[in-house]
Design an enzyme around this catalytic site. Sequence first.
Site, PDB file in Angstrom:
ATOM      1  N   GLY A   1     -10.448  39.981 114.273  1.00  0.00           N
ATOM      2  CA  GLY A   1      -9.092  40.207 113.774  1.00  0.00           C
ATOM      3  C   GLY A   1      -9.006  39.886 112.285  1.00  0.00           C
TER       4      GLY A   1
ATOM      5  CG  ASN B   1     -15.845  42.691 123.902  1.00  0.00           C
ATOM      6  OD1 ASN B   1     -16.275  43.550 123.151  1.00  0.00           O
ATOM      7  ND2 ASN B   1     -16.336  41.464 123.943  1.00  0.00           N
TER       8      ASN B   1
ATOM      9  CE  LYS C   1     -18.234  46.069 121.289  1.00  0.00           C
ATOM     10  NZ  LYS C   1     -18.594  44.833 121.899  1.00  0.00           N
TER      11      LYS C   1
ATOM     12  CG  ASN D   1     -19.187  44.276 125.642  1.00  0.00           C
ATOM     13  OD1 ASN D   1     -18.370  44.977 125.083  1.00  0.00           O
ATOM     14  ND2 ASN D   1     -19.916  43.411 124.968  1.00  0.00           N
TER      15      ASN D   1
ATOM     16  CG  ASN E   1     -20.607  40.395 127.015  1.00  0.00           C
ATOM     17  OD1 ASN E   1     -21.579  40.853 126.428  1.00  0.00           O
ATOM     18  ND2 ASN E   1     -19.412  40.381 126.472  1.00  0.00           N
TER      19      ASN E   1
ATOM     20  CG  ASN F   1     -26.729  38.714 123.402  1.00  0.00           C
ATOM     21  OD1 ASN F   1     -26.238  37.852 124.145  1.00  0.00           O
ATOM     22  ND2 ASN F   1     -26.001  39.394 122.527  1.00  0.00           N
TER      23      ASN F   1
ATOM     24  CB  SER G   1     -17.812  37.237 123.284  1.00  0.00           C
ATOM     25  OG  SER G   1     -17.933  38.356 124.131  1.00  0.00           O
TER      26      SER G   1
HETATM   27  O1  KPL Z   1     -20.120  42.485 122.091  1.00  0.00           O
HETATM   28  C1  KPL Z   1     -20.904  41.628 122.392  1.00  0.00           C
HETATM   29  C2  KPL Z   1     -20.318  40.364 122.908  1.00  0.00           C
HETATM   30  O2  KPL Z   1     -20.975  39.332 122.909  1.00  0.00           O
HETATM   31  O3  KPL Z   1     -19.142  40.414 123.318  1.00  0.00           O
HETATM   32  C3  KPL Z   1     -22.394  41.864 122.321  1.00  0.00           C
HETATM   33  C4  KPL Z   1     -22.635  43.259 121.836  1.00  0.00           C
HETATM   34  C5  KPL Z   1     -23.006  41.683 123.680  1.00  0.00           C
HETATM   35  C6  KPL Z   1     -23.059  40.972 121.303  1.00  0.00           C
HETATM   36  O4  KPL Z   1     -23.188  39.655 121.694  1.00  0.00           O
END
Ligand code: KPL
Length: 301
Positions: A18, A104, A178, A182, A186, A196, A248
Amino acid sequence: MSDPAAPHWFLAGAGHIGTLVACYLQRAGHRVSVLRASARAPIEASLHFHGSGRRQHISLPVHTPATLAAPIEHLIVACKTPYTAKALAGCPLAADATVLRLQNGIGSLDGLLAPTTRLIETVTTNAVTGTATVHEVVAENQSWMGDSGPRPTWFDALTAAWPGLVWTEDIRSAQWRKLVANAAINPLTALHDVDNGALLDDAGLHAHMQRVVTEADTLLTALDAGWPGHSLAMVEAVARATAANTSSMRADLQRGAATEIDAINGWLVAQGARLGMDMPVNAELAERVRAAHKVSHASRR
Ligand code: KPL
């Protein structure tokens, strides 16, 4: 210098992404204020752009719904998905408002906006870490913005301030790519508490990641026969490019915060249910993350 004809954006969620977007918008002459439930002093932060070595200070005034002079015309939603409804509660949006979503997952704004609101989705592969006041912009890659409407009048000037930003009429493909990354990276990194890159190095984790991706591809193909599928190589590339990162969701579990599981794997499972498709791999991961969150949240009380 802000341009009086440029939009005045209100930002819900002054976290890393943000704040970075606020910085790009300010560079393009837009005004940006933060929207919060309770009053506080302006936010002062700095951004450190690792690619160029540039440092930039940012100052963002803070408004509450009560201190707004008029309904909001331009809103950025960049908070974590579980906090979306709370962030928008009591937020007076103009009937023809434009909302830029930078989160996300998918679906966090479902049912929260009027049909007359313009929702522009943004997908970014920029990477930012750091603290609440020092944002380390580790990578500036490609970002896609779009909806089914024409490019907004302010868009072209913004591309001069925001490296890698493109407008697309097919934002859904960028969102789905994406989403698959994720969904695979994640929860596995969060549950196993690994960076990761471990998903590439550990054969068991890699096989699990592959099952998540195959199931997601099957669902997305059922939703749209034109979906190219075969997303594993793309997901591996994301894991490789972010090998040393804490995802994240892993960071959320580590600090006992709510995770975005419902907007990621939960969204895939819900779409599967709508189509009568079982999604056991994603459903199991989602359940395990919800359970792990309860434990990590309770242990911090
Ligand atoms: O977007 C991501 C996240 O952690 O939310 C990735 C691409 C997995 C990078 O850490």
